[in-house]
Motif scaffolding. Structure first.
Motif, PDB file in Angstrom:
ATOM      1  N   ARG A   1       8.179  -6.258 -19.119  1.00  0.00           N
ATOM      2  CA  ARG A   1       8.947  -6.516 -17.892  1.00  0.00           C
ATOM      3  C   ARG A   1       8.464  -5.599 -16.756  1.00  0.00           C
ATOM      4  O   ARG A   1       8.318  -6.037 -15.619  1.00  0.00           O
ATOM      5  CB  ARG A   1      10.437  -6.260 -18.107  1.00  0.00           C
ATOM      6  CG  ARG A   1      11.119  -7.267 -19.024  1.00  0.00           C
ATOM      7  CD  ARG A   1      12.634  -7.053 -18.990  1.00  0.00           C
ATOM      8  NE  ARG A   1      13.212  -7.666 -17.812  1.00  0.00           N
ATOM      9  CZ  ARG A   1      13.846  -7.033 -16.850  1.00  0.00           C
ATOM     10  NH1 ARG A   1      13.995  -5.722 -16.920  1.00  0.00           N
ATOM     11  NH2 ARG A   1      14.319  -7.667 -15.807  1.00  0.00           N
ATOM     12  N   ARG A   2       8.268  -4.333 -17.099  1.00  0.00           N
ATOM     13  CA  ARG A   2       7.852  -3.382 -16.072  1.00  0.00           C
ATOM     14  C   ARG A   2       6.532  -3.839 -15.425  1.00  0.00           C
ATOM     15  O   ARG A   2       6.387  -3.844 -14.204  1.00  0.00           O
ATOM     16  CB  ARG A   2       7.674  -1.993 -16.687  1.00  0.00           C
ATOM     17  CG  ARG A   2       7.481  -0.870 -15.654  1.00  0.00           C
ATOM     18  CD  ARG A   2       7.140   0.456 -16.311  1.00  0.00           C
ATOM     19  NE  ARG A   2       5.889   0.415 -17.034  1.00  0.00           N
ATOM     20  CZ  ARG A   2       4.662   0.437 -16.465  1.00  0.00           C
ATOM     21  NH1 ARG A   2       4.552   0.466 -15.147  1.00  0.00           N
ATOM     22  NH2 ARG A   2       3.581   0.374 -17.207  1.00  0.00           N
ATOM     23  N   ILE A   3       5.597  -4.261 -16.250  1.00  0.00           N
ATOM     24  CA  ILE A   3       4.296  -4.680 -15.737  1.00  0.00           C
ATOM     25  C   ILE A   3       4.417  -5.970 -14.923  1.00  0.00           C
ATOM     26  O   ILE A   3       3.820  -6.117 -13.859  1.00  0.00           O
ATOM     27  CB  ILE A   3       3.287  -4.830 -16.891  1.00  0.00           C
ATOM     28  CG1 ILE A   3       3.096  -3.470 -17.571  1.00  0.00           C
ATOM     29  CG2 ILE A   3       1.961  -5.382 -16.372  1.00  0.00           C
ATOM     30  CD1 ILE A   3       2.197  -3.517 -18.790  1.00  0.00           C
ATOM     31  N   LEU A   4       5.221  -6.916 -15.415  1.00  0.00           N
ATOM     32  CA  LEU A   4       5.371  -8.176 -14.681  1.00  0.00           C
ATOM     33  C   LEU A   4       6.028  -7.953 -13.321  1.00  0.00           C
ATOM     34  O   LEU A   4       5.710  -8.650 -12.346  1.00  0.00           O
ATOM     35  CB  LEU A   4       6.167  -9.195 -15.511  1.00  0.00           C
ATOM     36  CG  LEU A   4       5.362  -9.809 -16.655  1.00  0.00           C
ATOM     37  CD1 LEU A   4       6.279 -10.557 -17.623  1.00  0.00           C
ATOM     38  CD2 LEU A   4       4.282 -10.760 -16.118  1.00  0.00           C
ATOM     39  N   PHE A   5       6.950  -6.994 -13.235  1.00  0.00           N
ATOM     40  CA  PHE A   5       7.514  -6.700 -11.918  1.00  0.00           C
ATOM     41  C   PHE A   5       6.463  -6.097 -10.993  1.00  0.00           C
ATOM     42  O   PHE A   5       6.478  -6.341  -9.784  1.00  0.00           O
ATOM     43  CB  PHE A   5       8.740  -5.783 -12.044  1.00  0.00           C
ATOM     44  CG  PHE A   5      10.007  -6.551 -12.265  1.00  0.00           C
ATOM     45  CD1 PHE A   5      10.638  -7.194 -11.208  1.00  0.00           C
ATOM     46  CD2 PHE A   5      10.552  -6.672 -13.531  1.00  0.00           C
ATOM     47  CE1 PHE A   5      11.806  -7.923 -11.406  1.00  0.00           C
ATOM     48  CE2 PHE A   5      11.715  -7.404 -13.734  1.00  0.00           C
ATOM     49  CZ  PHE A   5      12.342  -8.041 -12.676  1.00  0.00           C
ATOM     50  N   SER A   6       5.542  -5.335 -11.592  1.00  0.00           N
ATOM     51  CA  SER A   6       4.446  -4.821 -10.757  1.00  0.00           C
ATOM     52  C   SER A   6       3.561  -5.974 -10.281  1.00  0.00           C
ATOM     53  O   SER A   6       3.072  -5.984  -9.154  1.00  0.00           O
ATOM     54  CB  SER A   6       3.631  -3.761 -11.519  1.00  0.00           C
ATOM     55  OG  SER A   6       2.661  -4.361 -12.364  1.00  0.00           O
ATOM     56  N   ASP A   7       3.373  -6.969 -11.131  1.00  0.00           N
ATOM     57  CA  ASP A   7       2.596  -8.157 -10.727  1.00  0.00           C
ATOM     58  C   ASP A   7       3.302  -8.901  -9.598  1.00  0.00           C
ATOM     59  O   ASP A   7       2.674  -9.342  -8.631  1.00  0.00           O
ATOM     60  CB  ASP A   7       2.417  -9.104 -11.918  1.00  0.00           C
ATOM     61  CG  ASP A   7       1.638  -8.488 -13.074  1.00  0.00           C
ATOM     62  OD1 ASP A   7       0.816  -7.579 -12.839  1.00  0.00           O
ATOM     63  OD2 ASP A   7       1.848  -8.921 -14.226  1.00  0.00           O
TER      64      ASP A   7
ATOM     65  N   ARG B   1       7.820 -15.068   0.895  1.00  0.00           N
ATOM     66  CA  ARG B   1       8.940 -14.630   1.730  1.00  0.00           C
ATOM     67  C   ARG B   1       9.885 -13.680   0.992  1.00  0.00           C
ATOM     68  O   ARG B   1      10.609 -12.916   1.606  1.00  0.00           O
ATOM     69  CB  ARG B   1       9.751 -15.855   2.199  1.00  0.00           C
ATOM     70  CG  ARG B   1       9.009 -16.788   3.149  1.00  0.00           C
ATOM     71  CD  ARG B   1       8.791 -16.139   4.517  1.00  0.00           C
ATOM     72  NE  ARG B   1       8.130 -17.079   5.430  1.00  0.00           N
ATOM     73  CZ  ARG B   1       6.818 -17.095   5.645  1.00  0.00           C
ATOM     74  NH1 ARG B   1       6.025 -16.230   5.032  1.00  0.00           N
ATOM     75  NH2 ARG B   1       6.286 -17.967   6.477  1.00  0.00           N
ATOM     76  N   SER B   2       9.948 -13.762  -0.358  1.00  0.00           N
ATOM     77  CA  SER B   2      10.896 -12.927  -1.096  1.00  0.00           C
ATOM     78  C   SER B   2      10.455 -12.820  -2.552  1.00  0.00           C
ATOM     79  O   SER B   2       9.690 -13.647  -3.050  1.00  0.00           O
ATOM     80  CB  SER B   2      12.293 -13.557  -1.060  1.00  0.00           C
ATOM     81  OG  SER B   2      12.278 -14.780  -1.778  1.00  0.00           O
ATOM     82  N   ALA B   3      10.967 -11.755  -3.221  1.00  0.00           N
ATOM     83  CA  ALA B   3      10.664 -11.593  -4.635  1.00  0.00           C
ATOM     84  C   ALA B   3      11.180 -12.787  -5.444  1.00  0.00           C
ATOM     85  O   ALA B   3      10.539 -13.245  -6.388  1.00  0.00           O
ATOM     86  CB  ALA B   3      11.295 -10.303  -5.161  1.00  0.00           C
ATOM     87  N   GLU B   4      12.337 -13.314  -5.050  1.00  0.00           N
ATOM     88  CA  GLU B   4      12.895 -14.471  -5.763  1.00  0.00           C
ATOM     89  C   GLU B   4      11.928 -15.654  -5.712  1.00  0.00           C
ATOM     90  O   GLU B   4      11.723 -16.353  -6.692  1.00  0.00           O
ATOM     91  CB  GLU B   4      14.242 -14.882  -5.142  1.00  0.00           C
ATOM     92  CG  GLU B   4      15.394 -13.972  -5.479  1.00  0.00           C
ATOM     93  CD  GLU B   4      15.349 -12.660  -4.709  1.00  0.00           C
ATOM     94  OE1 GLU B   4      14.617 -12.576  -3.695  1.00  0.00           O
ATOM     95  OE2 GLU B   4      16.036 -11.707  -5.118  1.00  0.00           O
ATOM     96  N   GLU B   5      11.363 -15.882  -4.501  1.00  0.00           N
ATOM     97  CA  GLU B   5      10.420 -16.989  -4.354  1.00  0.00           C
ATOM     98  C   GLU B   5       9.243 -16.816  -5.302  1.00  0.00           C
ATOM     99  O   GLU B   5       8.786 -17.764  -5.926  1.00  0.00           O
ATOM    100  CB  GLU B   5       9.939 -17.047  -2.903  1.00  0.00           C
ATOM    101  CG  GLU B   5       9.099 -18.270  -2.585  1.00  0.00           C
ATOM    102  CD  GLU B   5       8.659 -18.284  -1.117  1.00  0.00           C
ATOM    103  OE1 GLU B   5       9.519 -18.323  -0.242  1.00  0.00           O
ATOM    104  OE2 GLU B   5       7.436 -18.246  -0.881  1.00  0.00           O
ATOM    105  N   VAL B   6       8.766 -15.576  -5.418  1.00  0.00           N
ATOM    106  CA  VAL B   6       7.639 -15.311  -6.318  1.00  0.00           C
ATOM    107  C   VAL B   6       8.027 -15.582  -7.770  1.00  0.00           C
ATOM    108  O   VAL B   6       7.327 -16.278  -8.512  1.00  0.00           O
ATOM    109  CB  VAL B   6       7.150 -13.853  -6.154  1.00  0.00           C
ATOM    110  CG1 VAL B   6       6.124 -13.502  -7.223  1.00  0.00           C
ATOM    111  CG2 VAL B   6       6.562 -13.658  -4.759  1.00  0.00           C
TER     112      VAL B   6
END
Lengths: 285, 285, 285, 285, 285, 285
Positions: free
Chosen positions: E117-123, E135-140
């Motif tokens: 999870r930590r790595i995927l959030f960095s991605d 436009r937003s982390a949610e969109e990603v």
């Protein structure tokens, strides 16, 4: 495992020796699932808004009803066509002609729906008035098995009168399985009918039931004789307007008439006519 | 095809003339499928491990139970909210307030589950002890319709006592359709109850049934009068502790009391109280 | 919300105090959905072509039958294995050995299918001949609940005789729920049996029923005593060949014999044997 | 197993440390399955009769279209409401007001459908005329991925212009996943567009594409700079009317204009404008 | 029709002559549908609340996560067991032992999830920062195919390192089919990776990719030789930290190293190492 | 809401003005879902045991294969009939005659299956030998998209040669959507073909490809001209035996022949024939 192969061969052989070649080859059995799905569409046409998982309003009701009616016409015509193939064959009306004939019957059923709705609302009103436990018309429409049985019966009876074989029986056994109420499609039932609780009720093929009749659980309206030769005779009783028949009563015979407004007590056994206004109770009571 | 269009128009017209505009516009009917799905979750909470297709162990049981309980709270609160909209409207508690009120009721039901489990295990024990054909507690939990009917009744009765309309009736008719056992949600039933076979059993709204009561198929605990004015009166009998009622017996009336430990024979017809320890048999026997 | 968490903890606690640790940990309950799915396969093997939504011909029938038989062997063997784990444990026949043992039972059932088909066709013929309302063999096969109940019973009875626990009861309660006909898997029923309407029929575990017997709705063939100590005794009546039992009759007791060719009237109550050729009617009739 | 419990705790902890509390608590993510289901309804509204498993005629088309349009209004309004919650919050238009605002956008989309249909038919005609392998308009409508991508794009682009966040991207990634064609909802694309084969096509957010443009597989219309500060600038090229861009060409930059009627050869790399009527080929060709 | 029977026989014969007897008899292929279903559970564990159709809160998140983790352990252990049967056979660790071994691997994967999870959030952060259109982390999280591909890759890579055969390839081909991004499970990829658009990206088995690398559509990181004898050698390039590789670039060879911070232009062809900080552009540009 | 009604009317109007009346009335579009379902059956016939969730053995394989083959004959004949209605109309072979004609084509396909299997195994062998990363034949059969694309192509190509319209294109676009590999059904492809990674591969309608050809991702075998007048000409290249074409190569033109055993480097652009044994690399390499 070779004994399993032998078992399979013997099962295949038994298809020839039992049931005859025709059982697997005949192509025209109505499909039970399709008939049940037609009944669900018809229930939604008749009582729109009670089963949906979203809200209908005036605008969507028009589209939903149109789509359902067309689906019933298409799907029920297919099943009716299967059920009447033999009849069509005799009448030289095979293929497209047979489908057209079936479709005529289904269109007539659709035309009858406003009248069927009117009568079912009279049934619901009778339930609301006849059961102290009933709190609202919505409760009756949502949860009374007697009303479900009458809804299916009034459709099955219409098709039965039009000469459609098998399908009305599939319909009546479907709702018999769900409610324990067994009404033969041939039975004629008047308005404002109230069947309470209903489990074990049996109403035979040639019954004639008037208006404002109340029938409780376990009531049998049956035949005195089950000889095959009786098949075309009136074998089941006549119940006149306004009669009440309490739980477990048995009324038998095609010439038996329960006169208008009579009350038939629970667990009674009746094989002869009674005059209007009678009060009949079990002698052990 | 234009006659079909006319039929559709006439069906649409009949929605106005029969049932009234409200039937399609009212948005707050509880959804039958949702209620049934809640019942399945509750059954899995009450008897975990009997319906799953995979094995629960101590660890997964915790998560599965937590998830199911939350799902019941969410889904049943939605349905209860729909069913009480009218009540909320009168009490000026619409919108979120109404949902909160519904949720309180559902949370109380969840709180009651350990007690409901305790009573249902007493019912299962009564079945195992009362039926020579029962071989194991597992067999009873997996296959006795009487136990299924009691499980649903004990939930429906709880909601009925809380004043929730319609949903308890949807629950009781659902299990009536599957077991032939028709228990009104209003009926009060004590511990260690055993309903054997069950088809055709009818237990009315204001029945009060004690502990250790056995009831066989076709038993009616009904009303003597079905006048609407009786709606708020006690119309159905009282059955005291330890009574056995054999198949087909009919016991009627709100003032009728079957005294403790009595045995009521099959096919009997009882409309008056009998003292404790009575043995009543059909005179024709 | 914390009160909900407490409720969940209390439910989890109650799993230990009620039902015991074993209820969630035992891994060998037969799965109800799987058993029902096996029954549907068996119904399609026994009456091919009646439920399909496409046409079978001679060629596809062979493949479809082979595939279904293999699926039944696989799936039913798994369920039987679960149900006999305890028996296998005692007999030191765990693991693969237990599965093999279960599979032997299922293979024997498959071997019996041609004989089961022969008897069910005799039942269908009895219905066609015994019911004036029956128009064709197809109608009987497609819609008579009595025939569905006998189909399931003849399978459940075979497994019961082989010593398989629980599964036969799951089967009999499944069809009880759909037809209102409650036949214990232990009951022995001869050929050409006709159960009409069927709702409320109860046939007990140790009944022995001959050939050409007709049974109407609400008939109970039960025990006089329900003491647990009677579990291994014959507690239910013997019905000889050619007997007819009309609606609502109750016949009780393991030593009660209804002699060949007798007719038992509706709503009668019989606890002693009657000689061959008897005509018994309700005294109130 | 206790190490598994620890793993679960550590996963739960990581929900706080990574992603923040809001990720599980925010309630307003549009649901991907719902958005895809709306797209399927819109596709059936736009090209009726191509995906159905039964035949539509003039009469059923009216009802089916009405029902689908109402379903789109209901379901898409719900998803749009979720996506704009934050915007509504700022504008003090929460709750019902926010839903109304969302519904206005969806109603405007419905109003645009005849125009969208007109343009998509121009696209289909361009495909039929532009691909020697295309045999019929039906083949194009049933099987060309470029047309599917344009259908979804023209809907997503409309919503993007109305300021709806996230949903247009869910739509464009859905069809990207199925066709390999990646068109940002912000791109503006004229009539009679033909995208052949399509795999690997990338069309950036601020592209402006004229009419009668043909684009082959692997074409990139991209940005020269991917600095975040460029987010509000025009970063992608302008393609004028009647341009053809062959497979694998890369055209980059917001000020790059491909003049009317130009032909851009395969595998070319273009970062500056070219005048109308240009013929640009890879120097290695 | 007899020619059809002959065709079936010839197909059956061809099962022996082509593929060999083992293809139908081997019982240990991992099931693709099960593997995909495990991936969906893992996605919901890693990004809870993004795919649900109902709202999770703190309380339900705990239960939902626990249930999902246990389901993954159960279902993935079954599939891994199938895939390693041959390995187990050699190591004399068949039956339960083999399942235990598989379960150890799956438990280790669960333990790794917080790190994944930590790595995927960095991605995701890299995508948000690297794409002006985001436009937003949610969109990603909701719509970027590159992130979906990395999520699956990081799981598949973990299993690949543990020596699990076939399943990692099923996973990587599943997401290849949905995104057009083909990453071999053997490839090692650092943190903050951003793959934009992605269609046509191919990353070979022995690639080693550092942190903060950006890869655009159509990039190939491949082998110079596809000789089978190379199977155990490093055949694919090394990409150091902070490298950007634009669309359509091809980098080949196991000894090729792209030095830290380099920028590789679109459509370039690289078969030799480049030093840190290089800027390589297509000569035709 | 009345503006919504107007929108619906305008959509209905646009069905007349755009697409013409025929689009909703034509009844003979092949159904995409049915075609995909036929492909799944064919895949299971060709590689039995790879997709099932239960184990096939010699006995069940026979029944499963027979049932699947019959299902393909039935369902594909229906779809082919729809697709050739227009052809049949011209040839005066409507109704049953048209179905018979369609069935002949499908029976011929079934007859071809052993040969298709033989060739697909040669393709799988080529993949195993040609990819150092491939570990086993099972891995190739379970997870290589190139093999899936060839499986579908070899079926679609057979139907295309028989003159079936539209359905082969539905098939090729289905697998194009899942693999990114776009092979026109008209292309002729020899044995031992290996397509690696595959995303972006385009193989045109009139390509002729020999045996032992390897094709990597992003390869285009296309036309030099897309003028409609070329529709009946050979527009795409000929690839002789043993050719290897690396990623991103573009080979165009109907008269272009790549001589036997040639190697075409990545990102090359070829519009003229090259002699056998050529080695062609991108000049920038």
């Amino acid at each position: 495992m070779s004994s399993l192969d032998e078992s399979i061969e013997r099962i295949l052989d038994s298809y020839d020796s039992q049931g005859g070649i025709n059982l697997a080859d005949v192509q025209n059995f109505p499909n039970r699932e399709s008939v049940v799905s037609v009944l669900e569409d018809l229930e939604n046409i008749i009582f729109p808004g009670f089963r949906e998982d979203f809200n209908l309003d005036r605008h969507t009701l028009r589209f939903a009803t149109g789509e359902r009616v067309h689906r019933v016409v298409r799907n029920l015509s297919i099943e009716v066509t299967k059920s009447i193939t033999y009849i069509c064959m005799i009448a030289n009306r095979e293929g497209t002609g047979c489908y057209k004939y079936a479709e005529q019957i289904v269109l007539a059923l659709i035309e009858e729906i406003p009248e069927i709705r009117r009568i079912l609302f009279s049934d619901a009103k009778a339930a609301l008035e006849g059961d102290p436990a009933a709190r609202s018309a919505e409760e009756v429409l949502l949860s009374y098995p007697g009303l479900s049985a009458l809804l299916v019966h009034r459709i099955a009876h219409f098709l039965h009168k039009k000469g459609v074989p098998i399908i009305p029986r599939i319909m009546s056994e479907y709702i018999h399985g769900r409610t324990g109420i067994d009404i033969h499609p041939g039975a004629s039932i008047g308005e404002e009918c109230f069947i309470d609780h209903g489990t074990g009720v049996v109403i035979g093929e040639t019954c004639v039931i008037g208006s404002r009749v109340k029938i409780y659980q376990g009531v049998t309206l049956g035949a005195l004789s089950v000889k095959k030769v009786m098949a075309d005779k009136k074998r089941h009783p006549t119940i006149e307007n306004g009669v009440t028949i309490y739980a477990g009563a048995t009324i038998l015979g095609g010439e038996t008439v329960i006169g208008e407004g009579s009350v038939i007590g629970g667990n009674t056994w009746i094989t002869e006519s009674v005059p209007p206004g009678s009060r009949i109770y079990n002698v052990t009571q």
